[in-house]
Design an enzyme around this catalytic site. Structure first.
Site, short mmCIF file in Angstrom:
data_model
loop_
_atom_site.label_atom_id
_atom_site.label_comp_id
_atom_site.label_asym_id
_atom_site.label_seq_id
_atom_site.Cartn_x
_atom_site.Cartn_y
_atom_site.Cartn_z
N SER A 64 -44.13 22.11 -10.14
CA SER A 64 -43.74 23.07 -11.17
C SER A 64 -44.96 23.81 -11.68
O SER A 64 -45.99 23.19 -12.00
CB SER A 64 -43.05 22.36 -12.35
OG SER A 64 -42.89 23.25 -13.44
N SER A 127 -30.22 24.99 -21.84
CA SER A 127 -29.92 24.46 -20.50
C SER A 127 -31.03 24.69 -19.49
O SER A 127 -30.79 25.10 -18.35
CB SER A 127 -28.60 25.05 -19.98
OG SER A 127 -27.54 24.70 -20.81
N SER A 129 -32.62 22.32 -18.08
CA SER A 129 -32.42 21.33 -17.01
C SER A 129 -31.35 21.78 -16.03
O SER A 129 -31.50 21.63 -14.81
CB SER A 129 -32.05 19.97 -17.60
OG SER A 129 -30.86 20.05 -18.37
N ASP A 173 -22.88 23.52 -18.66
CA ASP A 173 -24.19 24.13 -18.45
C ASP A 173 -24.38 24.56 -17.00
O ASP A 173 -24.83 25.67 -16.71
CB ASP A 173 -25.30 23.16 -18.84
CG ASP A 173 -25.28 22.80 -20.32
OD1 ASP A 173 -24.51 23.44 -21.07
OD2 ASP A 173 -26.02 21.90 -20.72
N TYR A 225 -26.01 11.84 -28.11
CA TYR A 225 -24.99 12.54 -27.32
C TYR A 225 -24.02 11.53 -26.70
O TYR A 225 -22.80 11.67 -26.78
CB TYR A 225 -25.67 13.37 -26.24
CG TYR A 225 -24.74 14.18 -25.36
CD1 TYR A 225 -24.48 15.52 -25.63
CD2 TYR A 225 -24.15 13.63 -24.23
CE1 TYR A 225 -23.66 16.28 -24.82
CE2 TYR A 225 -23.32 14.37 -23.41
CZ TYR A 225 -23.08 15.68 -23.70
OH TYR A 225 -22.26 16.43 -22.89
#
Length: 386
Positions: A64, A127, A129, A173, A225
Site C-alpha cells: 500500500s 467504507s 475497507s 458497503d 457493532y
C-alpha cells in the site's frame, strides 16, 4: 496517483491493469443491511486504486502506498481466516478477498502482485475497507476471467470481511462500491440484492449534500457493532421472524409490546431498524416525486434514532447535526457505523459556505479537532481504469 508507475518501481515490471473502487456515504438506512432491510448509499469520488498483475506460483504480494510498511508476501494456499492477516491491518482486506474467492471454488486463482493507493478517508465511516475489498475482487475477477457480476463480487468482498477479517458487517458497503452509478443513489434490498438506481442530481435542485468527517476514528471490530447485530437477531427471534425487515412499520407498536420482558436495549434496536427501513421508503417516495428538500427532516429523524435508540453517536456527530440545522441546513444525520466517523448535511447550495462555517466554529468553541468538510458527489462504482 500514478499507481501503475509505483507498481513498476516496486515490483520491477508493469502491471496487467489498474482498477478502482469508491468509498461510499449512506444517505439513509443504517444498521438495516444485516437485518435484510433497505439502504440507500451513494458512491463518493474518493477511491481505492489497485495496480495488479497475475501470478501462477501461489504467491500473493501486497503493498500500500498509504502505509509505511514493506511488501507483505503470503502464499494463497496458506491464507486462513482470523490468522495473522485476518486480524487487523490493511492487508487483511485484500488477502481476505483472495481467500474468499478460492473458498468459493475459484482454485485457479494462483496468486497476484498488488499495489494499492486510496483517497478514501480511513476511520471516517466512508467504507475504506470495502473499497479495498471490491477493487481487489474486481481486478482478480478480470485477470482470472472468473465471470462474476458486480453483486456477486460484493458478496465475496463481504465474506472476506465477515469470515476472514472478523467484522460482521452487512453487504451495503460492498454493494455500493461495486454497483453504484454516477449521479444516482443506490436503493438496495439487502434480502435479495435487487437494486434500483435513484436519480440524485442535487445541483439541478440548487442543493448540496455535505460530508463532515469529524476525524473521530471508529473501529467496527471493537465489539459494539457485533453487540448491536446480536441484539437485533435476538429481537427477531423473540418476534418470530427471520429478520427485523419482516416487521411492518405499522405493526411496530405491537412488536414493541412483545418485547417488554426482553432487555430494554433490544426494544430500542428493534425500534430503530424498523423505523429506519420506513425512512428509506419515505426518502424514495420523496425523490420519486421530485420533492428533494423534504428529505431533510427525514435525515434528522434518522439521526435522533441513531443517537437515542441505537446509541452509536458521539458528541462530535451530535454537534455537526445541531450546529448545521441551527445554521439553516435542511437536515442532517450521522452516517456509517457510528462512534465517530462522518455526518451528512443537506443544504441549499447558497447556504453551503455559511453552514460549513457554523460547523467549524462550533467545533472550535467545543475544543474539538477541526473536521473535514466536502460535498458528496454521486459517483461511479468499481471499474477498470487501464
Amino acid at each position: 496517483m500514478d499507481v501503475a508507475g509505483q507498481f513498476s518501481q516496486l515490483y520491477g515490471y508493469e502491471p496487467d491493469g489498474v482498477w478502482s473502487a469508491p468509498g461510499r456515504v449512506n444517505l439513509i438506512g443504517e444498521y438495516t443491511d444485516f437485518n435484510e432491510g433497505f439502504v440507500m448509499p451513494l458512491a463518493l469520488p474518493h477511491t481505492a486504486v489497485a495496480a495488479v498483475a497475475r501470478r501462477t506460483d501461489g504467491v500473493l504480494r501486497l503493498h500500500s502506498a498509504d502505509i509505511d510498511a514493506p511488501v507483505a508476501e503470503l502464499r494463497v494456499d496458506e491464507l486462513t481466516p482470523l490468522s495473522k492477516y485476518g486480524q487487523g491491518g490493511w492487508a487483511a482486506y485484500p488477502a481476505g478477498v483472495v481467500w474468499a474467492l478460492r473458498d468459493a471454488g475459484h482454485a485457479a486463482l494462483g496468486g497476484a502482485d498488488i499495489h494499492l493507493a486510496s483517497t478514501v478517508p480511513t476511520g471516517a465511516g466512508l467504507s475504506s475497507s470495502a473499497a479495498l475489498e471490491v477493487v481487489t475482487a474486481l481486478a482478480l475477477n478480470d485477470l482470472y476471467e472468473l465471470g462474476l457480476d458486480a453483486p456477486r463480487l460484493a458478496v465475496i468482498a463481504q465474506r472476506a470481511e465477515n469470515a476472514f477479517v472478523g467484522v460482521p458487517c452487512g453487504v451495503m458497503d460492498q454493494m455500493a462500491s461495486a454497483c453504484a452509478t454516477e449521479g444516482h443513489a443506490l436503493h438496495l434490498d439487502c434480502r435479495d440484492l435487487t437494486t434500483r438506481q435513484i436519480p440524485f442530481d442535487l445541483a439541478a435542485h440548487g442543493l448540496q449534500l455535505l460530508v463532515v468527517d469529524t476525524r473521530v476514528k471508529h473501529e467496527l471490530g471493537d465489539g459494539a457493532y457485533a453487540e448491536r447485530r446480536a441484539g437485533c437477531e435476538e429481537g427477531a427471534r423473540i418476534l418470530g421472524v427471520s429478520h427485523l425487515r419482516d416487521v411492518p412499520y405499522a405493526q411496530l407498536p405491537a412488536a414493541l409490546e412483545k418485547l417488554t420482558d426482553a432487555d430494554e436495549k433490544i426494544s430500542r434496536y428493534v425500534r430503530h431498524v424498523v423505523s429506519d427501513d420506513h425512512r428509506v421508503e419515505q426518502v424514495i417516495g420523496l425523490l420519486d416525486t421530485g420533492d428533494v428538500r423534504a428529505i431533510g427532516p427525514v435525515l434528522t429523524e434518522g439521526h435522533i434514532s441513531l443517537r437515542d435508540d441505537l446509541r452509536i453517536s458521539c458528541d462530535e456527530l451530535d454537534l455537526v447535526v445541531s450546529s448545521a440545522n441551527a445554521a439553516g441546513a435542511l437536515g442532517s444525520r450521522m452516517t456509517g457505523g457510528g462512534f465517530g466517523g462522518s455526518a451528512i448535511v443537506l443544504v441549499e447550495e447558497v447556504d453551503a459556505e455559511p453552514v460549513t462555517k457554523s460547523i467549524l466554529e462550533a467545533f472550535t468553541s467545543a475544543g474539538h479537532t477541526t473536521p473535514r468538510v466536502f460535498p458528496a458527489v454521486p459517483s461511479a462504482g468499481a471499474r477498470r481504469l487501464a
